[in-house]
Design an enzyme around this catalytic site. Structure first.
Site, PDB file in Angstrom:
ATOM      1  N   SER A  62      -2.074   8.070 -34.882  1.00  0.00           N
ATOM      2  CA  SER A  62      -1.381   7.597 -33.693  1.00  0.00           C
ATOM      3  C   SER A  62      -1.760   8.381 -32.437  1.00  0.00           C
ATOM      4  CB  SER A  62       0.126   7.642 -33.949  1.00  0.00           C
ATOM      5  OG  SER A  62       0.850   6.999 -32.948  1.00  0.00           O
TER       6      SER A  62
ATOM      7  N   ASP B 184       0.490   1.309 -30.603  1.00  0.00           N
ATOM      8  CA  ASP B 184       1.859   0.867 -30.863  1.00  0.00           C
ATOM      9  C   ASP B 184       2.840   1.485 -29.865  1.00  0.00           C
ATOM     10  OD1 ASP B 184       1.963   3.476 -31.767  1.00  0.00           O
ATOM     11  OD2 ASP B 184       2.708   2.983 -33.774  1.00  0.00           O
TER      12      ASP B 184
ATOM     13  N   ASP C  46      -3.308   4.318 -31.507  1.00  0.00           N
ATOM     14  CA  ASP C  46      -3.279   3.165 -32.422  1.00  0.00           C
ATOM     15  C   ASP C  46      -2.559   1.973 -31.811  1.00  0.00           C
ATOM     16  OD1 ASP C  46      -0.697   4.220 -32.624  1.00  0.00           O
ATOM     17  OD2 ASP C  46      -0.501   3.696 -34.740  1.00  0.00           O
TER      18      ASP C  46
ATOM     19  N   ASP D 140      -1.309   4.193 -26.745  1.00  0.00           N
ATOM     20  CA  ASP D 140      -1.728   5.407 -27.434  1.00  0.00           C
ATOM     21  C   ASP D 140      -2.853   5.057 -28.402  1.00  0.00           C
ATOM     22  OD1 ASP D 140      -0.250   4.046 -29.356  1.00  0.00           O
ATOM     23  OD2 ASP D 140       0.672   5.845 -30.180  1.00  0.00           O
TER      24      ASP D 140
END
Length: 443
Positions: free
Chosen positions: A102, A245, A243, A241
């Protein structure tokens, strides 16, 4: 049974250190495959990843582990976490796997999972996997090995899904949008989504090299986006960010909007269109002003523990649609099964386009309370919950603040720190009580 490997969002750590090593990840996939085969004769698993250099190694380990358990694999390549959730559902796969840490720096990585519906899996499933990890492997014979193929148009399918969540009778024509993909999984996806809906797109953070994910760009470093919006004279900026999400947004004046404000905007937009919004879920950290503003409009507000996983659990339990965190994890469950920064940004822009108003105008009735957060280092033998002077000070602070503020004390889950947060209508009041509580806690 306590989980040994799984945290609040899968398994995460520094690459090359347990458990983020290729041998463990292979065994993890093999164990997951064995759990899947208890209920399916021939499971199919999708694997997506972000842009970290370690993704190649971990992808190969996962592939081998699943194949060795007789599970077929479909490789998606670099795609956002919510894309894996969507494609798992759309492809009728048994499981979706994401290789990502992430918003962490490139040296970290992790593995997280989605079920066949594109939702996060329960604790019971994770415990079953950990139990299978403790057992000797059962390699299948050659005739029953799983196969692997690649879904070449994974990114294109997800782009079309994102666009489908935006109203058909609206477009982004006339808007200049800066898109910051954090050199992450959406670098080749997010700019296309907004461009194909009509916006003029300026790309930043869209040149991944395996090492620069989240480095001074993206939702965790929004000042880069603020500067780019001002430099390009853009109408809006969108930061994801690594990834994709998590979302932060910026308006033409360079004003940054966090997840709390965007969550309120989404709820208020629905109310303005006479949609029923029975309730909204935030977290213990959600700004109190959001709670007050929603309650003033007759919308129930509930706080979950910090973490989008807990927000999702509360939404599902109550059968509500909207929830999120100040960090920018927003859940819109009638659009997507998990946090999706691109879809969330589209919902915000849709509200602006439909109303003809800017984010600032839509949020003019919401004034966030000042929040002061102080970290206090704990001694090894210190139990803050039984610290009588601290408990007395907490009670005194809450009495003084009344309904115009609140105190939140919680221990860090990763460090020997006590996080002292005070929220009040006046910044001086919040600072005063935060300092007093921190001093007592440290004594």
């Amino acid at each position: 049974m306590k989980r040994q490997y799984f945290g609040t969002d899968g398994i995460r750590g520094t690459v090359g250190q347990a458990p983020i090593t290729p041998d463990f990840v292979l065994r993890l996939a093999h164990a997951v495959g064995r759990v899947l085969k208890r209920t399916e004769s021939h499971p199919v698993v999708l694997i997506g990843k972000d842009t970290r250099i370690s993704g190649y190694m971990l992808e190969s380990a996962l592939e081998s582990g699943f194949n060795s358990a007789g599970v077929d694999v479909v490789l998606l390549g670099p795609v956002p976490t919510p894309a894996v959730a969507y494609l798992t559902r759309a492809q009728r796969a048994s499981l979706g796997v994401v290789i990502s840490a992430s918003h962490n720096p490139f040296a970290d990585n992790g593995i997280k999972f989605f079920d066949a519906r594109g939702a996060k899996l329960p604790d019971e499933w994770e415990l079953a996997v950990e139990a299978a990890l403790a057992e000797p492997p059962l390699w299948v014979d050659s005739a029953r090995l799983g196969k692997t193929r690649r879904l070449d148009d994974a990114a294109g399918r997800y782009i079309e899904f994102c666009k489908s969540t935006f109203a058909n009778d609206l477009s982004l024509r006339g808007l200049k949008v800066v898109v910051d993909a954090a050199h992450g999984a959406a670098y080749h996806i997010a700019p296309k989504v907004f461009h194909e809906l009509g916006a003029e797109v300026v790309e930043i953070g869209c040149q991944p090299d395996g090492f620069n994910i989240n480095h001074e760009v993206g939702a965790t470093h929004p000042q880069t986006l603020v500067a780019a919006v001002r430099a390009h004279g853009a109408d809006v900026g969108i930061a994801l960010d690594g990834d994709a999400d998590r979302l932060q947004m910026v308006d033409a004046a360079g004003r940054l909007y966090n997840g709390d404000e965007l969550l309120y905007l989404l709820a208020d937009d629905r109310l303005g269109r006479d949609e029923v919004v029975p309730g909204v879920v935030g977290t213990l950290m959600t700004n109190m002003a959001v709670e007050h503003a929603l309650q003033a409009k007759g919308v129930q507000f509930v706080r979950a523990k910090v973490g989008d996983r807990y927000v999702l659990e509360e939404l599902l339990r109550r059968r509500w649609q909207l929830g999120g965190e100040g960090s920018g994890h927003l859940l819109i469950l009638d659009r997507q099964t998990t946090g999706d920064a691109i879809v969330s940004a589209l919902q915000v822009l849709q509200a602006c386009v439909r109303s003809g108003q800017t984010m600032a105008e839509l949020l003019q009735g919401l004034q966030l309370f000042p929040q002061v957060l102080i970290n206090v280092r704990l001694r090894p033998d210190q139990d803050w919950q039984t610290h009588a002077p601290l408990q007395a000070e907490i009670a005194q602070a809450q009495t003084a603040l009344g309904e115009a503020g609140r105190v939140l004390i919680r221990a860090s889950g990763t460090e020997p720190l006590l996080r002292v947060m005070v929220e009040a209508r006046e910044a001086e009041t919040a600072q005063h009580w935060a300092r007093r509580l921190a001093e007592v806690a440290a004594a």
